[in-house]
Design an enzyme around this catalytic site. Sequence first.
Site, mmCIF file in Angstrom:
data_model
loop_
_atom_site.group_PDB
_atom_site.id
_atom_site.type_symbol
_atom_site.label_atom_id
_atom_site.label_comp_id
_atom_site.label_asym_id
_atom_site.label_seq_id
_atom_site.Cartn_x
_atom_site.Cartn_y
_atom_site.Cartn_z
ATOM 1 N N MET A 1 0.819 -1.203 0.000
ATOM 2 C CA MET A 1 0.000 0.000 0.000
ATOM 3 C C MET A 1 0.860 1.263 0.000
ATOM 4 O O MET A 1 2.062 1.219 0.228
ATOM 5 C CB MET A 1 -0.931 -0.007 1.215
ATOM 6 N N HIS A 2 0.228 2.394 -0.281
ATOM 7 C CA HIS A 2 0.766 3.751 -0.105
ATOM 8 C C HIS A 2 1.762 4.211 -1.161
ATOM 9 O O HIS A 2 2.070 5.394 -1.229
ATOM 10 C CB HIS A 2 1.434 3.916 1.270
ATOM 11 N N ASP B 1 -2.634 -4.999 0.431
ATOM 12 C CA ASP B 1 -2.227 -6.302 0.953
ATOM 13 C C ASP B 1 -2.840 -6.635 2.307
ATOM 14 O O ASP B 1 -3.117 -7.805 2.592
ATOM 15 C CB ASP B 1 -0.710 -6.432 0.985
#
Length: 488
Positions: free
Chosen positions: A79-80, A236
């Site tokens: 992520m991110h 995830d």
Amino acid sequence: MFLGIDVGTSAVKALLIDEKSITVAEADVPLTLSNPKPFWSEQHPDDWWTATCTAMDQLKASNSSALAAVSAIGLSGQMHGAVILGADDKPLRPAILWNDGRATAECAELQAALPDLPIRAGVVAMPGMTAPKLIWLRKHEPETFAKIKTVLLPKDYIRFCLTGEKVTEMSDAAGTLWLDEESRSWNYDAIAATGMDIAQLPHLVEGSDATGHLRGELAVRWDMKPTVVVAGGGGDAATGGIGVGAVSHGDGFISLGTSSQIFVASDRYRPKPEELLHSFAHAIPQHWFQMAVLLNGASCLLWAANLLGEKDIGALLNRTEAADKAPSDVLFLPYLNGERTPHNDPYARGVFFGLGSDTGRETLVQSVLEGVGFALSDGQSRLHAAGTRCELPGVIGGGARSRYWIQMIADIMGSPLARYEGAAKGPAFGAARLGRLALDHETVEDVCLKPAIQEVVMPDMARHDAYQPRFAKFKRIYSALREEFHPA
């Protein structure tokens, strides 16, 4: 057949499952990290795509008939990460990742501009998240920032390569700080505060929605049907939840992957930013979750093994377990890449405390395992403070292969943990399930079943009591060193 593709930090994993959710084949292709400056962490998006193609080529070579039977693909990913595309839809620079700490000052700017951001975004602004990175780019790489056509998340760049569609879904968008978590829509105020425009962000869907079809030339390359559906997928953490059936209120798990999380599903949006928890949209409609996020998990064990020149981690763990007679007097702060819950400190770093001339490698490894356990217990205390509990969390991820480590974590936390069958399959398995849901033939309850429990690991409460003074010292050491970690 259903295919899950997980764009991790250390590898891209492709996993094939059948209609009974049995794993038929899998392929893993390793990735490398780039750390061009202190506190920076980057990967090039094209490396993810190359690894994805390699994994798919491997599946075709070893299981061509199973791959040809795939009806749907689900995507998962770290992520991110900020994937910056220019006018030609090519990456303008390497992606800035989840464990990158450069945008600390930009977080303070964003929170000052939008005081209600933590309640709407489900978490306080943290450097690893996407929005502060764009403010950093605007300030430090203005020429690149001016060329941005689209910002995508890691798995969504792979979707674009697979389908040509620029789409993301709620659970991954949740980690950008641009999503209004409760309404599950883009927060225009947060987007504007980073100098971005809504046209530069992908279209929003649910993780179980269909987002497009496999491009024709790829279907030919891998001998797959051109009608293969690509689902929204998930970040995830959310796909890990889908994989272990953590879809009802109170369901939860502990992930021992590269990073580590304690995840608890929720039937509604429950923000608790003051506890430094992440309260995010789940990858299925009208579901949310709360999460204590640790930036360091099984990666600490890999780091220690590499440092000690140990090639066989299983053998190292066996020796460590055999030598483990009591909690270690050596303490390890596992903050190799900073920390989120409960510190929100990108500058925190790893520390060994209490080394002596008699300290051996097994003692060091035991302290590393215990340090991750203490950090998890620290995160668990924040969930409990928010009134969030999970009766019997399972343990998933690569670290779940070690029963010794699971027992240690149960002892430190003082609560039982479940060992699942196939617990190491992780997010790629949940992604494949989301692909199946995108065909719109079945319900979440039918598809997202919990795995069989292999064993319930009960805590040794005498050992738990012995850990408590060490846990208290663990927290005092961090408190004493916090200011020392920060750059001058």
